[in-house]
Structure formats: C-alpha cells, structure tokens
Design a protein around this motif. Structure first.
Motif, PDB file in Angstrom:
ATOM      1  N   GLN A   1      -2.970   3.241  -7.170  1.00  0.00           N
ATOM      2  CA  GLN A   1      -3.522   4.228  -6.288  1.00  0.00           C
ATOM      3  C   GLN A   1      -4.968   3.364  -6.038  1.00  0.00           C
TER       4      GLN A   1
ATOM      5  N   PRO B   1       1.938   2.985  -4.935  1.00  0.00           N
ATOM      6  CA  PRO B   1       0.866   4.038  -5.560  1.00  0.00           C
ATOM      7  C   PRO B   1       2.409   4.940  -5.786  1.00  0.00           C
ATOM      8  N   SER B   2       3.100   4.898  -5.443  1.00  0.00           N
ATOM      9  CA  SER B   2       4.639   5.356  -5.587  1.00  0.00           C
ATOM     10  C   SER B   2       5.274   5.091  -7.103  1.00  0.00           C
ATOM     11  N   LYS B   3       4.501   4.340  -7.514  1.00  0.00           N
ATOM     12  CA  LYS B   3       4.872   3.969  -9.377  1.00  0.00           C
ATOM     13  C   LYS B   3       4.176   4.691  -9.743  1.00  0.00           C
TER      14      LYS B   3
ATOM     15  N   LYS C   1       1.369  -0.857  -0.047  1.00  0.00           N
ATOM     16  CA  LYS C   1       0.805   0.003  -0.047  1.00  0.00           C
ATOM     17  C   LYS C   1       0.900   1.627  -0.124  1.00  0.00           C
ATOM     18  N   ILE C   2       2.026   1.179   0.269  1.00  0.00           N
ATOM     19  CA  ILE C   2       3.260   2.444   0.561  1.00  0.00           C
ATOM     20  C   ILE C   2       3.656   2.160  -1.152  1.00  0.00           C
ATOM     21  N   TRP C   3       3.800   0.987  -1.401  1.00  0.00           N
ATOM     22  CA  TRP C   3       5.253   0.773  -2.825  1.00  0.00           C
ATOM     23  C   TRP C   3       4.260   1.406  -3.678  1.00  0.00           C
TER      24      TRP C   3
ATOM     25  N   HIS D   1      -3.821  -3.701  -4.190  1.00  0.00           N
ATOM     26  CA  HIS D   1      -2.597  -3.559  -3.112  1.00  0.00           C
ATOM     27  C   HIS D   1      -2.927  -5.032  -2.500  1.00  0.00           C
TER      28      HIS D   1
ATOM     29  N   ASN E   1       5.683   0.178   8.352  1.00  0.00           N
ATOM     30  CA  ASN E   1       4.139  -0.656   7.568  1.00  0.00           C
ATOM     31  C   ASN E   1       3.707   0.786   7.597  1.00  0.00           C
ATOM     32  N   GLY E   2       4.104   1.862   7.669  1.00  0.00           N
ATOM     33  CA  GLY E   2       2.734   2.631   8.068  1.00  0.00           C
ATOM     34  C   GLY E   2       2.657   3.010   9.317  1.00  0.00           C
TER      35      GLY E   2
ATOM     36  N   GLU F   1       7.823  -2.409   4.939  1.00  0.00           N
ATOM     37  CA  GLU F   1       8.360  -0.788   4.312  1.00  0.00           C
ATOM     38  C   GLU F   1       9.388  -0.549   5.754  1.00  0.00           C
TER      39      GLU F   1
END
Lengths: 371, 453
Positions: free
Chosen positions: B200, B187-189, B183-185, B205, B416-417, B345
């Motif tokens: 997004q 959206p940044s792509k 969920k973090i990784w 995810h 992890n967020g 993360e």
C-alpha cells in the motif's frame, strides 16, 4: 549443484509460504479495510434489503389470498398496492446478483420483461407449465403480475371479469396464486441463504482474485447498472439498440405511470450502494466511494468518487424530467429518453473504465501479460 | 575480424547445456498445454466465442471447431517428443507450427511470453539439440558431445534480447516517475501475507518499478559474466517468483527461470543429466562414449544464415514503433512483438453504432451479443480490434438484410490511472477504413505526454 539445490529449495519454500494465506491477521492500520466494506454491504445494505423484500412479498401474498378468496375492486386495489410496494423494494436489491440469487437467476425470474402474453395465456389455460424453465422467464415475476393485474382488460371491470364470470376464472386465479408463491419461495430462499451462513462466506472471501467477493459484487454491480438499469429501463424501450422505439418494452408496461418511479428507485439505490448508505436510514459505511478516496490518496488522481456522484445527480435530474409514464414519454418526445440514456451512459464509462481500473478489479480469470 | 568471426563459428562447446535446455523446454511446454487444456481454456477461448480477432495477414488462421483439441494434442505430443529427443527436427518443427497456429487463432489472447515460445521453438529447429542425451542419438548412434558454440549462444542472445528490450521499454516516464501501472496493481494485492500492507506504500511502488527496470537491463550481462552468474540466477529466481505471486502470469516465470540455466557451464548440466539418468535408470555413458562427429558444412551454412537473419530481425523489429507518430501506449502501433511487458493498465469502453446512411436511422450494439467478456475487454482499447470488430458487425447486419450500413464508435480509454478520455474519432465511418501497417489517423490524440526511449 549444492547451491542449485539451495536455490530451488528457497523457491519451493517461497511458493509454499505464499500460498499459505489463511489466518493472517489483518494489520492494515493505514490501508483500506475491505473486510469492513464487505460487512457494511452485507449487514447494513444487502440483508436488510432482503428482509424488507421478504416482508413486502409476504404482504403481496396475503393480498393475493384475499383477492383469490374474493376478487372484487377493493381487493384488486389492495393487491395492486402490495404489488407496487414489493416491486419498489425489489429495485433496491436487484443489483446483488451474487450467491443464491445468482444460482436461482433471481433477477431474471423476478423481472424479465416484456411479458410474452400469448405464452402466458396459453399457460393459464393449459395449467401445465414449469416456471423454472429458462424459456418461461417471460411469463412470470413482477411483469407477468403487471399483466394479470393491469393488462387483462381495458378497465378494472374488464380485468375483474377475468377473475369472476370468465369461464377460465379459476385458472387465472390459480396462475396468479402460483406466480406469487414462486416469488415468495425465491425471495425466502435467497434471504435464508444470506442469514444462514452465506453472509460469513461472503465477508470472509475478502481476497483480490476474480472470484473474491469485492471483485465479484463490483462486476455484478457495474453489470446491473449497464444492462438492467441503463439499457433495460431506458435504452431498449427508447429504441437505442433497435431500429425503432419499443414502448412495449417499458418496465411495468400495463401500469406505465409507475415506470419512471421504478427507474428512479433503481438509480437511487445504485447511488446509495456506491456511497455505502445503509438500507432504510442515512448512515454510511465503507463503500466504493471511500475505497476510491483511499486509492486516490495513493494515486493523487482526479476525485473519481465525486465525479461519479455528480454524474448520478445529473442522470437523476434527467430521469425526473421525464413523463411519469415512460410509454407516453417515448411516444411524445423520445429525444428526452435519449438524453437520459446518454447521462446514464456517462457513468458506465466512469465506473466500468475508471473505477474498475482504479480498483484493479479483474473482469475474468485468464492469464495476463507477464514479465 | 573476418577470421575471428569464422573462428568463432567453428568454436566447439559441450552439447550438455543444449540437451538440458531441450528436455526442460519440452517438458514445460507439455505441462503448459495440459494446464491450458485442464483449465478449460480451449473451450472458453477458442470454441465459445462467436468470432475471433485475427492478426493482420493471418485471417485464414481460425479455430477448427472440435478439431482444435487435435491441434493442442499434436502440440503436446510434439513437445514431449522434443523433451525425449525423438525425431527431433520433425518434432520441434511440428511443435513450432502447431503452437504458432494456436497463438494466431485469436489475438485476444496475445501474450509476449507466447510469442517468446514461438520465437524460441523456431530457433530450436535449426539447433542440434538432439545430438546428446536424446533418443535420436541413442538409436542412430549419431551422438555428439560437442556442438558449435554459436548454437547455444544464439539461445543466450534471444534470452538477452527479451530481458534487455523489456528493460529498455521500462525507460519511460510513467514507469519511472509515476510508478505506473504498479501503483494500481500492487495495492490491490492487499491480501498477500507479509507483503500486503507494504504494497500500500507509495515508496514500495517506486522501489518495485526501478528495481524491475534495473533487473531487466542488467540481468543478461550478469548472467554472461562468470563471477556474477550465481548471484544473477538468484535474482532471476526471486524476481520471477515475486511476479508469479503478484500477477496471474501462469507458467511463464518458471519457463524463464529454467531457461536461464543455459548460461551455466556444462558441469552443472552434466550433474542435472546425471540426476535424470539416476531417476530414470538410464546409462548416460552410452552418449558420453561416442566420438564427436562434425556437422556437415553445407547444413551449417544454411542454418547459420537463417539463425543470423532471425536474430537480426529480433534486434530490429521492436524499434518499428519509431516509424509511427503519436503516443505508442495510446495507439499501440508497433507495441506487440517488442517485449513490452506489464507496462500499461489500460481499460476502455466502446459503444458501437450501426447507422443506415440513407434513412439516417441508427442503433447501438450490445457488445455481449457478439463478444466474450475477455474479447470485449481487449477490443475496447486496441484500435486494430475496434476496426476489425466494426467490419464484422457490418458483415453480420448485412447478412440480416440491413442496407447502407455505416459503423461508428464512441469510445473512451483510461491509461495508467489517468481519467478516461475519448479514444476513436466518433465521426469516422469505420467501414471506410481498412487495416494496414499505416498509421491510423482516426485515433484521437492522447491528451498527455509520456516520455520514452
């Protein structure tokens, strides 16, 4: 074998398809528009900032001309005022060490302190020096001007003596002249680069790699906050990184009543940038704040942008509680400096750990773990 | 049972899959080393840093200055010799030693897939991968079309362990029910064509998390079973290409894709070898016409023992985390060498304080004075790095004449967020702590729960 070939063909196709990433229209209706954020940064914050800095340094240049033509008390006062104004403006753009600014070491050339006064005096007398040398960073920029305008003597008469009756007066004047010209050259160079093409390069480099604009400027921003602001302006002079306090490392040491103001402007500017506030007015646009808010709608985590803004406010209160002269503050009650440092520090954690993690910004380009 | 097993050990199979595996392995390793060199990473990771983080017990493994390039050269040459099968046993042994030496030089660069290469090359020392389609077999006339089936099966088992354990590691609440860290990784792509806007979406995810887990636990079995093998290989290709597109993981996806070919019948491998023969204008018949010769029983027993022991260790070692209290993702005790890939993360911040115990004066450390950005990043959330760094700082300041040194750290870690929280007990003088396999009591407890297997 045939199926094998088909699969490898598909593999090759996917790789080609995926590396061909130009000219794809951005169709993110519901997702965050990073290009708009880059435009806001460039058009409403960075370029207007360099505009104002350029003008301020032009004024500084004119004031220097007048002072060199007639080194009297009035012209010294005017020159000091112009120096203060351009120093203030510099605090608002110093965090943008990207592109040309990065290439010319803008921050180091403008604001390496404390000034090495012995080397500076030697350079003045010798008249033979190269300001571009890394070893000469601490005899130029605003801190060197601070020394020349405020530190040459006990009082104004002493200082003016250096530029008038002193046998080396012309050497002091020409060195002063030289430093201001250098600042003007650098400032114009960076400004022109932004207005002649770099702006578009910056905005169009909207990818997500470590070398893309968002990742790079974010790293620069956090680096600036941690090293130049938190450590440089407060931590180092307070002696946080050494065995004893180092009041001589206060920014604007020879005019110390100015030091807290510079730190406050720098802090306010980093907060304004965080919130995407336009340079010189109160409009806001896409920013770290709105980006974090957008990411939070996916993640449903804590309101990070609010936490960071609150912490900015706390740190600001701590700075405002300090003596206008940080030198005096250190000498009288250094614990207040430590308190200010601690509150600045809390935002390093929120930004460097929580914000960078939320935005998934890469620190550096190396392979990471893979499955 | 016993006879069934000893019969299995005698069971012969075609040598072609092992030969193909050897060739591709050697070539890809050669390519990987060149890529590493060309990217300037030898300089950046092994020569520029002022000091290196060592694995416990391997402090003596250090970069050798400029001679480090020599290790990489040896490693690359031996990889090439493995590919062509020249003096194979020596070549693969040298490759294993040089590659493992490189990985032991600095644990900052630890990657599961480097560990995988070390494991695989160790295993290959004891496999007769040079009996067929190799220079060794060409010269000495010792070619053999047949090898014991267990030799190829041992590679399959190792690959199976990697996938299956990676899948088991994904059976945790963060991965399955919070879709973290994807969920973090993902959206940044945003800048990926087609996928970017899809990434997004929250449901995407979850789809990625669950299908990744299902893929990992099931793929060894789908590859073993003949009827699903081609389907499974298709999955392997899609999965690894996708990970290559989404994450900066270098050569690893290609290594895995090519490695899984070992699951296929010899037919496919003969076709591949025919293809290679045609391109290089070699006469493959030269190997094919030779009679198979049996392996020496004594050698076989010795090899079997080592391989058996090695695989048993591989099966058991990842479970050692059960011996430690506390949250595995937080303390990372028993985390490495267990095929836990892309599960976290994690980011941290560590502010070290050097205190003079006698005068009660102290100062903070600017980590960039001692560490590269990459080292600082890795150090800031791994307790064993923090401890080693504290001791190295003390050494440094002792040399400068400081006395009565105590080292403290104030550190925060976000996992992890979750919001960052204090990581190491700031009241503990790290110099009084020594590295060991014991639980590190000075790691502060994790304020949340992650359920895991």
């Amino acid at each position: 074998m045939q199926r094998f070939l088909i699969l490898f063909g598909a593999l090759a196709f996917m790789l080609v398809a995926c590396s061909d990433d130009d000219n794809t229209p951005q169709e993110d209706i519901d997702s965050f528009n990073r290009t708009a954020m880059l435009e806001n940064w460039a058009d409403n914050i960075i370029i207007p900032g360099y505009d104002v800095l350029n003008n301020a340094i032009n004024d500084l240049n004119n004031a220097t001309d007048q002072f060199v033509a007639m080194p009297d008390a009035t012209n010294l006062a005017n020159l000091r005022a112009a120096w203060r104004e351009s120093y203030r403006t510099f605090q608002k753009v110093s965090m943008f060490e990207i592109g040309k600014a990065e290439a010319v070491f803008f921050r180091a050339r403008f604001n390496t302190y404390p000034t090495d006064t012995a080397t500076l005096e030697a350079a003045v007398l010798d008249g033979n020096y190269n300001l571009e040398l890394p070893s000469n960073r601490d005899i130029q920029g605003f801190p060197a001007l601070d020394y020349l305008l405020n530190g040459l003597g006990e009082n104004d008469a002493d200082i003016l003596e250096h530029y008038t009756f002193n046998p080396n007066a012309t050497k002091y004047l020409s060195y002063l002249r030289e430093l201001v010209v250098e600042l003007q050259t650098l400032s114009e160079e960076v400004h022109n680069d932004w207005t002649n093409g770099y702006r578009d390069t910056f905005v169009s480099n909207d990818g997500s790699s470590a070398s893309a604009s968002v990742d790079k400027l974010t790293n620069d921003y956090v680096f600036y906050y941690e090293k130049a602001l938190r450590a440089g302006k407060i931590g180092i002079p307070a002696g946080v990184f050494s065995n004893q306090p180092l009041p001589q490392n206060v920014e604007s040491y020879y005019n110390p009543e100015f030091s807290r103001e510079l730190a406050l402007i720098a802090l306010q500017s980093t907060q304004d940038f965080f919130n995407g506030k336009s340079f010189g007015n109160n409009q806001t646009g896409p920013s770290f704040k709105s980006y974090l808010n957008y990411l939070n709608t996916i993640k449903n985590g804590e309101d990070l942008s609010q936490l960071i803004n609150d912490q900015f406010d706390v740190a600001q209160n701590k700075l405002e509680a300090l003596n206008a002269s940080l030198v005096q503050q250190i000498q009288q009650d250094n614990t207040k400096m430590y308190e200010a440092f601690d509150e600045l520090q809390r935002n390093v954690i929120l930004m460097k750990v929580d914000m960078l993690q939320a935005m998934d910004v890469n620190v550096d380009y190396v392979d990471t773990d893979g499955d | 049972m016993k006879t069934a097993f000893s019969n299995y050990l005698k069971k012969p199979t075609e040598a072609a899959p092992l030969a193909v595996f050897r060739i591709f392995f050697g070539l890809m390793m050669f390519g990987s080393i060149l890529r590493f060199w060309a990217n300037g990473w030898i300089e950046k990771l092994y020569l520029e840093p002022k000091f290196h983080f060592s694995f416990y017990g391997f402090e003596w493994v250090q970069p050798l200055g400029v001679a480090t390039y020599g290790i990489f050269a040896v490693c690359a040459i031996s990889a090439m010799l493995v590919a062509v099968g020249y003096k194979y046993r020596w070549a693969i042994s040298v490759f294993f030693l040089s590659f493992t030496y490189i990985e032991l030089m600095d644990k900052t660069t630890y990657l599961n897939h480097y560990y995988f290469i070390s494991c695989l090359s160790f295993l290959m020392i004891f496999l007769p991968a040079h009996r067929y389609f190799s220079l060794d077999a060409w010269q000495s006339g010792k070619a053999s079309k047949i090898v014991p089936a267990w030799t190829i099966d041992s590679i399959k088992l190792l690959l199976g362990i990697v996938y299956f354990y990676a899948g088991l590691a994904k059976l945790n609440s963060d991965w399955l029910f919070r879709a973290m860290p994807l969920k973090i990784w993902l959206p940044s792509k945003y800048d990926l064509p087609l996928l970017g806007s899809l990434l997004q979406e929250e449901w995407v995810h979850y789809v990625f998390s669950w299908s990744g887990m299902l893929y990992d636990v099931s793929i060894p079995f789908l590859l073993l079973y003949r009827k699903t093998r081609w389907f499974a290989f298709g999955m392997v290709v899609i999965f690894h290409v996708l990970t290559r597109v989404l994450f900066p993981i270098g050569m690893f996806p290609f290594i895995m894709i090519v490695s899984t070919l070992v699951f296929f019948d010899a037919n496919l491998h003969h076709k591949i070898l025919n293809g290679i023969s045609r391109i290089l204008n070699i006469d493959k018949k030269r190997w094919d016409l030779q009679l198979p010769n049996a392996m020496q029983p004594a050698v076989r027993k010795f090899q079997l023992l080592i391989v058996g022991f090695f695989l048993a260790v591989q099966l058991l070692f990842p479970w050692r985390y059960l011996l430690y209290p506390g949250e595995l993702f937080w303390t990372e005790e028993g985390y490495r060498f267990s095929w836990r890939v892309m599960l976290m993360e994690k980011a941290g911040y560590a502010q070290f304080k050097i205190r003079n115990g006698e005068t009660d004066t102290s100062f903070y450390i600017d980590n960039s004075d001692f560490l590269t950005p990459f080292q600082e990043k890795q150090m800031s959330f791994q307790p064993d790095f923090i401890l080693e760094y504290a001791h190295k700082l003390a050494d440094h300041f002792r040399k400068q004449g400081h006395e009565n040194i105590e080292v403290y750290v104030e550190s925060y870690v976000a996992l992890n967020g979750r919001r960052s929280q204090p990581f190491i007990d700031p009241s503990i003088n790290l110099l009084e702590q020594q590295e060991s396999f014991q639980h590190k009591t000075w790691i502060l407890p994790f304020n949340d729960t992650i359920s895991e297997l």
